[in-house]
Design a protein around this motif. Sequence first.
Motif, short mmCIF file in Angstrom:
data_model
loop_
_atom_site.label_atom_id
_atom_site.label_comp_id
_atom_site.label_asym_id
_atom_site.label_seq_id
_atom_site.Cartn_x
_atom_site.Cartn_y
_atom_site.Cartn_z
N PHE A 124 0.65 -1.25 -0.11
CA PHE A 124 -0.19 0.02 -0.07
C PHE A 124 0.80 1.20 0.07
CE2 PHE A 124 -2.11 3.33 2.71
CZ PHE A 124 -3.19 3.51 1.65
N CYS A 125 1.89 1.30 0.75
CA CYS A 125 2.60 2.45 1.00
C CYS A 125 4.03 2.41 0.03
CB CYS A 125 3.12 2.78 2.41
SG CYS A 125 1.73 2.66 3.50
N GLY A 126 4.55 1.60 0.01
CA GLY A 126 5.74 1.48 -0.92
C GLY A 126 7.03 1.26 -0.17
N ASP A 127 7.89 2.00 0.03
CA ASP A 127 9.34 1.70 0.65
C ASP A 127 9.37 2.49 2.04
OD1 ASP A 127 10.16 0.43 -1.37
OD2 ASP A 127 11.25 2.01 -2.33
N SER A 128 8.33 3.21 2.40
CA SER A 128 8.15 3.96 3.62
C SER A 128 6.74 3.53 4.33
CB SER A 128 8.49 5.44 3.45
OG SER A 128 8.54 6.18 4.80
N VAL A 129 6.84 3.38 5.55
CA VAL A 129 5.77 2.96 6.16
C VAL A 129 5.82 3.73 7.61
CG1 VAL A 129 4.00 1.00 7.24
CG2 VAL A 129 5.53 0.59 5.26
N ASN A 130 4.83 4.37 8.03
CA ASN A 130 4.65 5.15 9.12
C ASN A 130 3.51 4.74 10.14
OD1 ASN A 130 2.52 6.79 8.05
ND2 ASN A 130 3.70 8.24 7.28
N GLU A 131 3.18 5.24 11.17
CA GLU A 131 2.12 4.81 12.11
C GLU A 131 0.70 5.33 11.47
OE1 GLU A 131 1.02 4.99 16.80
OE2 GLU A 131 2.41 6.63 15.94
N ALA A 132 0.87 6.42 10.71
CA ALA A 132 -0.44 7.04 10.26
C ALA A 132 -1.06 5.81 9.17
CB ALA A 132 -0.43 8.37 9.71
N ASN A 133 -0.24 5.25 8.65
CA ASN A 133 -0.45 4.51 7.71
C ASN A 133 -1.07 3.18 8.08
OD1 ASN A 133 2.53 5.44 5.75
ND2 ASN A 133 0.55 6.30 5.12
N VAL A 134 -0.52 2.72 9.10
CA VAL A 134 -0.98 1.44 9.81
C VAL A 134 -2.51 2.08 10.36
CG1 VAL A 134 -0.62 0.01 11.75
CG2 VAL A 134 1.32 0.81 10.44
N LEU A 135 -2.62 2.89 10.84
CA LEU A 135 -4.08 3.33 11.39
C LEU A 135 -5.01 3.53 10.17
CD1 LEU A 135 -2.99 6.01 14.20
CD2 LEU A 135 -3.02 3.52 14.40
N ASP A 136 -4.74 3.95 9.50
CA ASP A 136 -5.62 4.25 7.99
C ASP A 136 -5.99 2.68 7.55
OD1 ASP A 136 -5.48 6.90 8.68
OD2 ASP A 136 -4.10 7.29 7.19
N VAL A 137 -4.93 1.92 7.36
CA VAL A 137 -5.36 0.71 6.71
C VAL A 137 -6.09 -0.36 7.51
CG1 VAL A 137 -4.19 -1.51 5.50
CG2 VAL A 137 -3.31 0.79 5.13
N PHE A 138 -5.51 -0.21 8.75
CA PHE A 138 -6.26 -1.42 9.65
C PHE A 138 -7.27 -0.82 10.70
CE2 PHE A 138 -2.14 -2.98 8.33
CZ PHE A 138 -2.53 -4.29 7.70
N GLY A 139 -7.34 0.46 10.79
CA GLY A 139 -8.27 1.05 11.62
C GLY A 139 -8.17 0.86 13.30
N PHE A 140 -6.73 0.79 13.44
CA PHE A 140 -6.21 0.49 14.76
C PHE A 140 -6.49 2.11 15.39
CE2 PHE A 140 -3.35 -3.01 13.48
CZ PHE A 140 -4.44 -3.85 13.36
N THR A 141 -6.17 2.17 16.84
CA THR A 141 -6.14 3.33 17.55
C THR A 141 -4.79 3.75 17.94
OG1 THR A 141 -8.13 2.80 18.27
CG2 THR A 141 -6.89 4.56 19.36
N SER A 142 -4.47 4.95 17.82
CA SER A 142 -2.93 5.42 17.94
C SER A 142 -2.95 5.45 19.45
CB SER A 142 -2.71 6.85 17.51
OG SER A 142 -3.49 7.90 18.17
N ARG A 143 -1.38 5.57 19.88
CA ARG A 143 -1.19 5.45 21.23
C ARG A 143 -1.55 6.77 21.84
NH1 ARG A 143 4.89 3.87 20.93
NH2 ARG A 143 4.49 5.20 19.42
N GLU A 144 -1.45 7.83 21.14
CA GLU A 144 -1.78 9.24 21.64
C GLU A 144 -3.09 9.41 21.70
OE1 GLU A 144 0.18 8.31 19.15
OE2 GLU A 144 2.04 9.10 19.82
N THR A 145 -4.10 8.57 21.09
CA THR A 145 -5.54 8.73 21.28
C THR A 145 -5.63 8.20 22.48
OG1 THR A 145 -6.00 8.72 19.06
CG2 THR A 145 -7.86 8.07 20.22
N VAL A 146 -5.30 7.10 22.81
CA VAL A 146 -5.22 6.17 23.98
C VAL A 146 -5.03 6.82 25.13
CG1 VAL A 146 -4.95 4.14 25.31
CG2 VAL A 146 -5.27 3.88 22.99
N ALA A 147 -4.09 7.74 25.28
CA ALA A 147 -3.34 8.40 26.34
C ALA A 147 -4.36 9.75 26.45
CB ALA A 147 -2.05 9.19 25.88
N THR A 148 -4.91 10.25 25.41
CA THR A 148 -6.03 11.55 25.30
C THR A 148 -6.97 11.10 26.16
OG1 THR A 148 -5.06 12.37 23.62
CG2 THR A 148 -7.30 12.98 24.15
N VAL A 149 -7.85 9.87 25.95
CA VAL A 149 -8.83 9.08 26.68
C VAL A 149 -8.46 9.05 28.20
CG1 VAL A 149 -10.71 7.51 26.76
CG2 VAL A 149 -9.77 8.45 24.47
#
Length: 501
Positions: A227-252
Amino acid sequence: MSYQVFARKYRPKTFDDVLGQDHVVRTLKNAIAQKRLAHAYLFVGPRGTGKTSTARILAKALNCSGGPKADFDPDEDICVEIAEGRSLDVLEIDGASNNGVEEVRQLRETVRFAPARGQFKIYYIDEVHMLTNQAFNALLKTLEEPPEHVKFIFATTEPHKILPTILSRCQRFDLRPIPAETIAEHLLHIAREEGVQLHESAAWAIAKGADGGMRDAQSMLDQLVAFCGDSVNEANVLDVFGFTSRETVATVIGALLARDTPTALATVQREAEAGRELSQLLGELIGALRALLVSRLDSTTGGDGIPAETWAALKAASEAYPPERLLSVIDVFAETEARMKWASNKRLHLEIGLIKSVQTLGEVRLSDVIKVLAGVSEHLDAPVTYAAPVAAVAAPQPVPAAVVETPAVEPEPVPAPAPAATEPEAPEEKSGEVLSLDELIATAPDEPEPAPEPVARETPPWKPEPEPEQAPEPKADPMEEFYKDPLIQTALEMFEATLKK
């Protein structure tokens, strides 16, 4: 050569390549070194934890050149054949499609033949719990007393469906879910080998979403690279699989500890509108609260993947609550998770769970009142006294009026009269020198003199006549003493309360 997915390309080839299953690897290596080989092995564990890979590695160790030995060469011909599934001496059987009695009978016929090349003939049955009871019963005798050149290896994700008679004939090895840290490190290693720039935060997000399965994590990384090519960041993981970021968990969690209900609900709404999986968000919240609770008891524990600065802020905010209060919030979320599992409107139940959690943190309990009162009593100027029970207070004795007006004085010592021949105690036979109580009171001086030492008398002491009984004074109300207690008065002032009489 055709493309090979990461899960197959980076499958473990030796015992040293198996990750997260040190207890299984060590036992098998010691058994091979000591020549203590069992005739049947059972590998149990969740999906993607290495059951099939470990079974193939064990087969290589048994049939390698000069074997059995644990430090075999994975590149020799016989080991490559076993790894590719084309060895005549290692038969891999799918228990789901070969679960009948006829298949087991054919297996019993083939076990009599000697191995073609290796030292053992190995039967590997995957998903062995899919066999029928009749098939298990047909396998019992062969499994208990197989030929010396036959080894059985079973694998299953549901051991409770296997007959106890089969379990008792096998050596069982439980493969555990692989830790997220181990999965993240392995994903970074794969990315370096493939020339892919994988951010550490993205590797951690994949590892958390894999839930202990290495194969799942490798498949997700394969999909992200496509999906992303040669560079994969956390935002790509969250967008593709619908996971929740650690910052969101910390905010809640931060809004929950601050009892900021609007912020927590707004975060849930934003995640729901972005298409995130709310059940996964709730699981992350429970994991973060569990990490906070454990850190209160053991300060050396980590923050479950949350950045260090954010984790330090959350720990400081959690200090305002005792550990049992955090445990109550976890219980509320656990009940919410059970309801969300079958609910169609998951967002509603998650929001209700957050509101209940905020109320749980803000409620005043009896234990809190007791602690406050105990702390207040330590800072009181006057010591706290409690009224004695009514039954323990002695009734007041009546006092004559004359005694109240004039202080009592010890009488002058009088020489003892000569002992009478008969009954000296009788009143009519008393000597004239003995004074009555009324005479002693009337003749008492204004300023009493120190009483001399009493002189021993040969006759028994004289007893005064009993005074007439008087009505006892009314007893004090014990509740009045209770209301005057300094501790109770302080509590009433602090809580602005009154006591009903």
